[in-house]
Design a protein around this motif. Structure first.
Motif, PDB file in Angstrom:
ATOM      1  N   PRO A 192       0.797  -1.232   0.000  1.00 60.37           N
ATOM      2  CA  PRO A 192       0.000   0.000   0.000  1.00 60.37           C
ATOM      3  C   PRO A 192       0.826   1.277   0.000  1.00 60.37           C
ATOM      4  O   PRO A 192       0.349   2.319  -0.455  1.00 60.37           O
ATOM      5  CB  PRO A 192      -0.832  -0.119   1.289  1.00 60.37           C
ATOM      6  N   ASP A 193       2.067   1.226   0.508  1.00 62.22           N
ATOM      7  CA  ASP A 193       2.883   2.442   0.539  1.00 62.22           C
ATOM      8  C   ASP A 193       3.664   2.658  -0.750  1.00 62.22           C
ATOM      9  O   ASP A 193       4.492   3.562  -0.842  1.00 62.22           O
ATOM     10  CB  ASP A 193       3.845   2.419   1.730  1.00 62.22           C
ATOM     11  N   GLY A 194       3.411   1.832  -1.767  1.00 65.54           N
ATOM     12  CA  GLY A 194       4.064   2.001  -3.062  1.00 65.54           C
ATOM     13  C   GLY A 194       5.307   1.162  -3.250  1.00 65.54           C
ATOM     14  O   GLY A 194       5.840   1.088  -4.363  1.00 65.54           O
ATOM     15  N   THR A 195       5.830   0.538  -2.198  1.00 64.69           N
ATOM     16  CA  THR A 195       7.039  -0.263  -2.294  1.00 64.69           C
ATOM     17  C   THR A 195       6.714  -1.711  -2.669  1.00 64.69           C
ATOM     18  O   THR A 195       5.564  -2.127  -2.698  1.00 64.69           O
ATOM     19  CB  THR A 195       7.808  -0.270  -0.960  1.00 64.69           C
ATOM     20  N   TRP A 196       7.770  -2.453  -2.960  1.00 67.71           N
ATOM     21  CA  TRP A 196       7.686  -3.908  -3.078  1.00 67.71           C
ATOM     22  C   TRP A 196       8.613  -4.508  -2.034  1.00 67.71           C
ATOM     23  O   TRP A 196       9.514  -3.831  -1.505  1.00 67.71           O
ATOM     24  CB  TRP A 196       8.121  -4.374  -4.460  1.00 67.71           C
ATOM     25  N   ASN A 197       8.409  -5.797  -1.741  1.00 62.72           N
ATOM     26  CA  ASN A 197       9.250  -6.498  -0.775  1.00 62.72           C
ATOM     27  C   ASN A 197       9.618  -7.850  -1.353  1.00 62.72           C
ATOM     28  O   ASN A 197       8.785  -8.514  -1.975  1.00 62.72           O
ATOM     29  CB  ASN A 197       8.493  -6.670   0.550  1.00 62.72           C
ATOM     30  N   PHE A 198      10.879  -8.259  -1.137  1.00 64.38           N
ATOM     31  CA  PHE A 198      11.286  -9.571  -1.629  1.00 64.38           C
ATOM     32  C   PHE A 198      10.504 -10.698  -0.942  1.00 64.38           C
ATOM     33  O   PHE A 198      10.356 -11.776  -1.503  1.00 64.38           O
ATOM     34  CB  PHE A 198      12.795  -9.770  -1.450  1.00 64.38           C
ATOM     35  N   ASP A 199      10.023 -10.441   0.245  1.00 61.68           N
ATOM     36  CA  ASP A 199       9.033 -11.339   0.844  1.00 61.68           C
ATOM     37  C   ASP A 199       7.689 -10.908   0.266  1.00 61.68           C
ATOM     38  O   ASP A 199       6.936 -10.160   0.877  1.00 61.68           O
ATOM     39  CB  ASP A 199       9.041 -11.210   2.369  1.00 61.68           C
ATOM     40  N   HIS A 200       7.403 -11.378  -0.941  1.00 61.44           N
ATOM     41  CA  HIS A 200       6.278 -10.855  -1.714  1.00 61.44           C
ATOM     42  C   HIS A 200       4.926 -11.119  -1.069  1.00 61.44           C
ATOM     43  O   HIS A 200       3.926 -10.513  -1.459  1.00 61.44           O
ATOM     44  CB  HIS A 200       6.292 -11.452  -3.125  1.00 61.44           C
ATOM     45  N   ARG A 201       4.875 -11.982  -0.066  1.00 60.50           N
ATOM     46  CA  ARG A 201       3.604 -12.259   0.619  1.00 60.50           C
ATOM     47  C   ARG A 201       3.036 -11.001   1.271  1.00 60.50           C
ATOM     48  O   ARG A 201       1.817 -10.879   1.435  1.00 60.50           O
ATOM     49  CB  ARG A 201       3.808 -13.332   1.692  1.00 60.50           C
ATOM     50  N   ARG A 202       3.899 -10.078   1.631  1.00 61.19           N
ATOM     51  CA  ARG A 202       3.449  -8.870   2.334  1.00 61.19           C
ATOM     52  C   ARG A 202       2.558  -7.991   1.470  1.00 61.19           C
ATOM     53  O   ARG A 202       1.742  -7.243   1.981  1.00 61.19           O
ATOM     54  CB  ARG A 202       4.659  -8.067   2.817  1.00 61.19           C
ATOM     55  N   PRO A 220      13.717  -2.530   1.035  1.00 57.56           N
ATOM     56  CA  PRO A 220      12.649  -1.966   0.195  1.00 57.56           C
ATOM     57  C   PRO A 220      13.157  -1.224  -1.026  1.00 57.56           C
ATOM     58  O   PRO A 220      12.451  -1.159  -2.048  1.00 57.56           O
ATOM     59  CB  PRO A 220      11.915  -1.029   1.152  1.00 57.56           C
ATOM     60  N   ARG A 221      14.357  -0.660  -0.975  1.00 58.14           N
ATOM     61  CA  ARG A 221      14.864   0.100  -2.121  1.00 58.14           C
ATOM     62  C   ARG A 221      15.163  -0.833  -3.294  1.00 58.14           C
ATOM     63  O   ARG A 221      14.750  -0.565  -4.426  1.00 58.14           O
ATOM     64  CB  ARG A 221      16.110   0.885  -1.707  1.00 58.14           C
ATOM     65  N   ALA A 222      15.882  -1.919  -3.027  1.00 58.83           N
ATOM     66  CA  ALA A 222      16.195  -2.868  -4.102  1.00 58.83           C
ATOM     67  C   ALA A 222      14.935  -3.532  -4.623  1.00 58.83           C
ATOM     68  O   ALA A 222      14.743  -3.679  -5.839  1.00 58.83           O
ATOM     69  CB  ALA A 222      17.176  -3.918  -3.588  1.00 58.83           C
ATOM     70  N   ALA A 223      14.053  -3.960  -3.724  1.00 64.19           N
ATOM     71  CA  ALA A 223      12.825  -4.642  -4.138  1.00 64.19           C
ATOM     72  C   ALA A 223      11.931  -3.715  -4.944  1.00 64.19           C
ATOM     73  O   ALA A 223      11.325  -4.126  -5.948  1.00 64.19           O
ATOM     74  CB  ALA A 223      12.087  -5.173  -2.914  1.00 64.19           C
ATOM     75  N   THR A 224      11.828  -2.453  -4.535  1.00 59.02           N
ATOM     76  CA  THR A 224      10.993  -1.497  -5.257  1.00 59.02           C
ATOM     77  C   THR A 224      11.562  -1.221  -6.642  1.00 59.02           C
ATOM     78  O   THR A 224      10.818  -1.123  -7.627  1.00 59.02           O
ATOM     79  CB  THR A 224      10.859  -0.190  -4.456  1.00 59.02           C
ATOM     80  N   VAL A 247       3.228   2.661 -11.071  1.00 60.41           N
ATOM     81  CA  VAL A 247       4.568   3.205 -11.316  1.00 60.41           C
ATOM     82  C   VAL A 247       4.754   4.507 -10.556  1.00 60.41           C
ATOM     83  O   VAL A 247       5.811   4.764  -9.960  1.00 60.41           O
ATOM     84  CB  VAL A 247       4.797   3.408 -12.828  1.00 60.41           C
ATOM     85  N   ASN A 248       3.739   5.338 -10.561  1.00 60.51           N
ATOM     86  CA  ASN A 248       3.802   6.603  -9.845  1.00 60.51           C
ATOM     87  C   ASN A 248       4.039   6.373  -8.353  1.00 60.51           C
ATOM     88  O   ASN A 248       4.889   7.022  -7.725  1.00 60.51           O
ATOM     89  CB  ASN A 248       2.495   7.369 -10.045  1.00 60.51           C
ATOM     90  N   ALA A 249       3.296   5.443  -7.773  1.00 55.50           N
ATOM     91  CA  ALA A 249       3.454   5.154  -6.347  1.00 55.50           C
ATOM     92  C   ALA A 249       4.832   4.587  -6.056  1.00 55.50           C
ATOM     93  O   ALA A 249       5.451   4.910  -5.039  1.00 55.50           O
ATOM     94  CB  ALA A 249       2.368   4.180  -5.899  1.00 55.50           C
ATOM     95  N   GLY A 250       5.350   3.738  -6.959  1.00 55.24           N
ATOM     96  CA  GLY A 250       6.675   3.160  -6.753  1.00 55.24           C
ATOM     97  C   GLY A 250       7.781   4.185  -6.828  1.00 55.24           C
ATOM     98  O   GLY A 250       8.710   4.190  -6.009  1.00 55.24           O
ATOM     99  N   LEU A 251       7.717   5.080  -7.817  1.00 55.88           N
ATOM    100  CA  LEU A 251       8.727   6.131  -7.937  1.00 55.88           C
ATOM    101  C   LEU A 251       8.674   7.079  -6.749  1.00 55.88           C
ATOM    102  O   LEU A 251       9.709   7.505  -6.223  1.00 55.88           O
ATOM    103  CB  LEU A 251       8.520   6.910  -9.237  1.00 55.88           C
ATOM    104  N   THR A 252       7.458   7.419  -6.326  1.00 54.56           N
ATOM    105  CA  THR A 252       7.304   8.295  -5.173  1.00 54.56           C
ATOM    106  C   THR A 252       7.929   7.663  -3.936  1.00 54.56           C
ATOM    107  O   THR A 252       8.626   8.325  -3.161  1.00 54.56           O
ATOM    108  CB  THR A 252       5.815   8.591  -4.917  1.00 54.56           C
TER     109      THR A 252
END
Length: 510
Positions: A192-202, A220-224, A247-252
């Motif tokens: 929800p905060d725009g990031t991704w996590n290598f523990d993709h279950r989150r 979070p930086r590498a995963a995002t 993409v907008n949320a991820g870049l932000t």
């Protein structure tokens, strides 16, 4: 002389010459004059001080009387108010209108900005990339081999050229369908905060028990960055495309996670170190190169500035920590970030590129055909990284060492099977694609069909993803493998080919 019977009685007898001219004083004045002057002054000042002290207190008491405390407020209403204070992800916008003051120096010069550059219209922009090379990097650097082409190295991602490049490069409907499904899986695992996590279950938005999650859950930086790159590689930006909100949320989020110091923007983290920074810098620079969004100029340039300052001043490489003696793997990501910045006409210092060349010289073997990790060697993964760097740093297609290195990779072939090394495949596929020819055709058919056939086709929540047990799979998990697989299948159009034949070359081979 006798005293007149009605004369006033004073302690001090008036002078006889002034007695008739002096008026009679009142008893009140006599009382004040009888008090010492210092005592009067003390009393007056005390009263003034007392008034000044009591006045603010009286005002606060008056204000407090206006405050009404409602102990009956409903907790759910309070939660609703708090949630309404934040924009939902699908309404987030990049907002760098007021970047930190220390970032202002990082904005590229106005004459280098292609202000009318728009995504999906890159192929129509008439500009020779070589015209910018002298302003941003050495002539031996990066995109100078694409001189004469229009747009920049990301122009193949636009609709105008993508289909043509896909067909010419050896892609097909199956490979594009795999890209679409892979991107959808990545989108379905954004937090929800725009990031991704290598523990993709989150971030999973679909029901079901997902497996093969990565161990690096605090990067979070590498995963995002790895979540963003496949979108960008397929032409989706925060300005255009089906996934512009994601993409907008991820870049932000990526910019929010940047640690700014002066003109440098640091994206390192404990579990990812300079790997995280290189990936994040590539994402920011590619997004800027594709859109020329002025809001991304300062963060993208700041990320490049950090790479420049973190280079080993002796050996010219990069590793885990700033200014540490380099290794080929980390160097590859930093150099690709510099290349991406160069495509957006951001500042890339000459000395930095010269240092990278020096490092590659120190780890090459077989005359430059093969590369090691921190010393001369011949690893397949490190060789693919080294050769791709050499291509972008100016080696011509007929360079004997390059020809020999490509032949080595062709004989090795793509990594396939349950233990497929997608890190190697990602770099080596780019080398073979840029080199083209019969060896690329053979490589592509095997690599392309392997990835199409191994993608999860059905079943939630893994449909559209990949997972192999190869290098780094335990750390990055399914997100890492899916990102690299999609990027590998985007190779046909993600970057324009470095060695594009021109009519003169075809007529008069050199």
């Amino acid at each position: 002389m006798a005293t007149p019977p009605n004369a006033p009685q004073n302690d001090i007898e008036p002078d006889h010459d002034e007695e008739e001219a002096r008026p009679t004083v009142s008893s009140r004045f006599l009382l004040l004059t009888a008090v010492p002057s210092w005592l009067v002054s003390l009393v007056v000042h005390f009263l003034l001080i007392l008034i000044l002290v009591l006045l603010p207190v009286a005002q606060r008491v008056s204000q407090n009387r206006d405050i009404v405390v409602d102990d009956t407020a409903d907790a759910e209403e309070i939660d609703e108010f708090v949630m309404e204070s934040f924009e939902p992800i699908d309404e987030m916008k990049l907002d760098f209108d007021k970047p930190p003051e220390q970032m202002e120096e990082a904005v590229i010069a106005e004459e280098n900005i292609v202000s009318d550059f728009q995504e999906l219209e890159a192929a129509t922009q008439q500009m020779d990339l070589v015209d910018f090379a002298d302003q941003t990097a050495p002539f031996s650097d990066m995109m100078t081999n694409d001189a004469g082409l229009t747009g920049n190295g990301t122009s193949g991602r636009g609709q105008a050229t993508r289909t043509k490049m896909l067909s010419e490069g050896g892609g097909n409907g199956g490979s594009e369908a795999a890209v679409v499904a892979g991107i959808k899986w990545i989108a379905d695992h954004q937090l929800p905060d725009g990031t991704w996590n290598f523990d993709h279950r989150r971030g999973a938005k679909k029901p079901g028990e997902s497996k093969n999650f990565g161990e690096f859950s605090n990067s979070p930086r590498a995963a995002t960055a790895m979540g963003l790159l496949p979108f960008l590689g397929s032409g989706h930006t925060h300005k255009e495309g089906k996934y512009k909100k994601e993409v907008n949320a991820g870049l932000t989020a990526l910019v929010r996670l940047m640690k700014v110091r002066g003109v440098q923007g640091d994206l390192t983290e404990a579990q990812g170190n300079m790997y995280s920074h290189g990936l994040g810098s590539i994402a920011l620079c590619e997004a800027y190169a594709m859109t020329q969004d002025k809001n991304l100029a300062a963060p993208a340039q700041a990320s490049l500035n950090y790479i420049v300052s973190s280079q080993d001043p002796v050996g010219g490489g990069w590793r885990y920590q700033p200014r540490q003696a380099g290794d080929t793997s980390v160097v590859g990501w930093q150099l690709m970030a510099l290349k991406s910045g160069h495509m957006g006409y951001l500042e890339v210092p000459r000395n930095t590129i010269n240092g990278a060349m020096k490092f590659l010289d120190s780890v090459q073997s077989d005359g430059g055909a093969k590369y090691g990790y921190v010393d001369p060697g011949a690893g397949t993964a490190t060789t693919s990284v080294g050769l791709l760097c050499r291509m972008y740093l100016g080696w011509k297609k007929d360079n004997p060492a390059l020809e020999k290195g490509v032949d080595f990779l062709a004989k090795t072939g793509p990594s396939v099977g349950n233990n497929a090394n997608m890190y190697y495949n990602y770099y080596a596929t780019q080398v073979m694609r840029h080199y083209s020819g019969p060896r690329w055709d053979a490589w592509n058919q095997k690599q392309r069909d392997f990835l199409i056939n191994t993608q999860v086709k059905e079943g939630q929540p893994e449909a559209g993803s990949w997972h192999f047990n190869g290098s780094h799979a335990d750390k990055g998990g399914r997100l890492y493998n899916t990102s690299l697989a999609v990027l590998t299948l985007e190779v046909y159009y993600r970057h324009l080919p470095i060695y594009k034949n021109t009519a003169s070359e075809e007529d008069f081979p050199l």
